[in-house]
Scaffold this motif. Sequence first.
Motif, short mmCIF file in Angstrom:
data_model
loop_
_atom_site.label_atom_id
_atom_site.label_comp_id
_atom_site.label_asym_id
_atom_site.label_seq_id
_atom_site.Cartn_x
_atom_site.Cartn_y
_atom_site.Cartn_z
N GLY A 97 15.36 -9.23 6.91
CA GLY A 97 14.70 -10.43 6.41
C GLY A 97 13.21 -10.42 6.65
O GLY A 97 12.42 -10.78 5.77
N LEU A 98 12.79 -9.98 7.82
CA LEU A 98 11.35 -9.94 8.11
C LEU A 98 10.63 -8.87 7.29
O LEU A 98 9.47 -9.06 6.90
CB LEU A 98 11.13 -9.70 9.61
N PHE A 99 11.32 -7.76 7.02
CA PHE A 99 10.70 -6.74 6.17
C PHE A 99 10.50 -7.26 4.75
O PHE A 99 9.45 -7.04 4.13
CB PHE A 99 11.56 -5.48 6.14
N LYS A 100 11.50 -7.96 4.22
CA LYS A 100 11.35 -8.56 2.91
C LYS A 100 10.21 -9.58 2.92
O LYS A 100 9.42 -9.65 1.97
CB LYS A 100 12.66 -9.25 2.49
N SER A 101 10.12 -10.34 3.97
CA SER A 101 9.05 -11.33 4.07
C SER A 101 7.68 -10.66 4.07
O SER A 101 6.73 -11.15 3.44
CB SER A 101 9.24 -12.14 5.35
N PHE A 102 7.56 -9.52 4.75
CA PHE A 102 6.29 -8.79 4.78
C PHE A 102 5.92 -8.30 3.38
O PHE A 102 4.76 -8.42 2.95
CB PHE A 102 6.40 -7.62 5.75
N VAL A 103 6.90 -7.76 2.66
CA VAL A 103 6.62 -7.28 1.29
C VAL A 103 6.24 -8.46 0.39
O VAL A 103 5.31 -8.36 -0.43
CB VAL A 103 7.85 -6.54 0.73
N PHE A 104 6.93 -9.58 0.53
CA PHE A 104 6.59 -10.76 -0.27
C PHE A 104 5.18 -11.23 0.03
O PHE A 104 4.47 -11.71 -0.87
CB PHE A 104 7.59 -11.89 0.01
N SER A 105 4.75 -11.13 1.28
CA SER A 105 3.39 -11.56 1.62
C SER A 105 2.35 -10.70 0.91
O SER A 105 1.30 -11.20 0.48
CB SER A 105 3.18 -11.49 3.13
N LEU A 106 2.63 -9.41 0.77
CA LEU A 106 1.72 -8.54 0.02
C LEU A 106 1.62 -9.00 -1.43
O LEU A 106 0.53 -9.02 -2.02
CB LEU A 106 2.20 -7.09 0.08
N LEU A 107 2.76 -9.36 -2.02
CA LEU A 107 2.74 -9.80 -3.41
C LEU A 107 1.97 -11.10 -3.56
O LEU A 107 1.18 -11.26 -4.51
CB LEU A 107 4.19 -9.99 -3.90
N VAL A 108 2.18 -12.04 -2.64
CA VAL A 108 1.50 -13.34 -2.74
C VAL A 108 -0.02 -13.15 -2.63
O VAL A 108 -0.79 -13.67 -3.45
CB VAL A 108 2.01 -14.30 -1.65
N GLY A 109 -0.47 -12.41 -1.61
CA GLY A 109 -1.90 -12.19 -1.45
C GLY A 109 -2.48 -11.37 -2.58
O GLY A 109 -3.59 -11.66 -3.07
N TRP A 110 -1.75 -10.37 -3.01
CA TRP A 110 -2.22 -9.47 -4.07
C TRP A 110 -2.43 -10.23 -5.37
O TRP A 110 -3.53 -10.17 -5.96
CB TRP A 110 -1.20 -8.35 -4.23
N ILE A 111 -1.42 -10.93 -5.83
CA ILE A 111 -1.54 -11.59 -7.14
C ILE A 111 -2.52 -12.75 -7.07
O ILE A 111 -3.25 -13.02 -8.04
CB ILE A 111 -0.15 -12.07 -7.61
N GLY A 112 -2.61 -13.44 -5.93
CA GLY A 112 -3.58 -14.53 -5.81
C GLY A 112 -5.01 -14.03 -5.90
O GLY A 112 -5.84 -14.61 -6.61
N CYS A 113 -5.31 -12.94 -5.20
CA CYS A 113 -6.67 -12.39 -5.23
C CYS A 113 -7.00 -11.79 -6.59
O CYS A 113 -8.13 -11.93 -7.09
CB CYS A 113 -6.83 -11.34 -4.12
N VAL A 114 -6.04 -11.10 -7.21
CA VAL A 114 -6.30 -10.51 -8.52
C VAL A 114 -6.61 -11.59 -9.55
O VAL A 114 -7.57 -11.49 -10.32
CB VAL A 114 -5.09 -9.67 -8.98
N ARG A 115 -5.80 -12.64 -9.57
CA ARG A 115 -6.05 -13.70 -10.54
C ARG A 115 -7.40 -14.38 -10.28
O ARG A 115 -8.08 -14.81 -11.21
CB ARG A 115 -4.93 -14.74 -10.48
#
Length: 378
Positions: free
Chosen positions: A318-336
């Motif tokens: 669960g924590l590993f999935k959460s870490f990967v999701f955090s990359l997606l959230v930060g990545w897409i927010g900064c790109v947009r």
Amino acid sequence: MQSDLLSQAILEELPANLSGTLSATLTGRLDVRSTGDIWRRLQVFVGKARSVILRLDVSGVGYVDASGLALFTELDQDLRGRGGRLELVGMREELAGSLERFQALSQGGPAPGRRGTVLERIGRGAQAFGRDVRDLVGFVGLFVSGFAQALRRPGSIRWRDFWLSCETVGANAVLIIMLIGFLMGLIISFQSAMPLRMFGAEIYVARLLGLSMIRELGPLVTAIILAGRSGASFAAELGTMKINQELDALTTMGLDPVRLLVVPRMLAAMCMTPLLTMVFIVFSLIGGAVVMLSLGYPLVSYTNQVTLSVGVGDLANGLFKSFVFSLLVGWIGCVRGLQTGQGAWAVGAATTSAVVSGIILIAVMDGIFAVLYYVFHY
């Protein structure tokens, strides 16, 4: 000839020639006080006929502000939409340059275009999707490069921005994470307990809740909340800085906006999301405990069932999935945020796109995790 003395501008409307071309002469100052009346008179002058060509002599215009430039632009678009055009005669060179820049900025907004055929729309959609994928992949390279440089020189990271982002992403989101986690645990436990009660198996609600929250719902719901909260915040902050040309100023000064602005935000998201996931899991289990206690089961029985159903490996997953999701959230927010266009609508569009794209990517990645865990029996 008809003339009318205005406060600052004079419009003389001339009779149409043999070819049907309308002519008029405009003199004086065309500013916010005089443009409205001139605009209304010109609309009456050109009427609603099709293929109207208006030749407007502006050699006697001494000053034109943004309202006057908007008048020329809108009038030209209106006439072209009817098959005609606006011809500005005697326009000074500096005024022509201002009008050209104004029209270029106006075209940067979301002007409705021709819909075209189905194949054309599919092609345009595929082209836009390809550009988006290219930008997203390109940003990965920029972030990896900036992150590597930051690791080599930790002092180059703006730690003040990092701690401020940690407060925004983590501390300010704790209450909502606690509330939603508690309510979800309460609701899922209650809804599960009612059917299981018919078979006298309410105690297994604890196993169901522990496994689902730790392995699946905890990381997933926490990431979706952060996508709507922190991802949108990243996009709005960077988008506003881009519109105000602050990013261009950093580049001009030789500073890398990715390393300076994106890396602290991404690091904060990577650090805070797993912690918020643990908070969500704990409070969802508390919500489940309230339901089980109300059904007459002692707390120790509930705790034993939860600890028997999940292990350290489940929590690590669960924590590993959460870490990967955090990359997606930060990545897409900064790109947009970095992709924000020009105009007041651009920041809102970037924020909306960051939330929608973030949620879609999180859902897709969660499905990939489910398949991988099933294939590898983990």
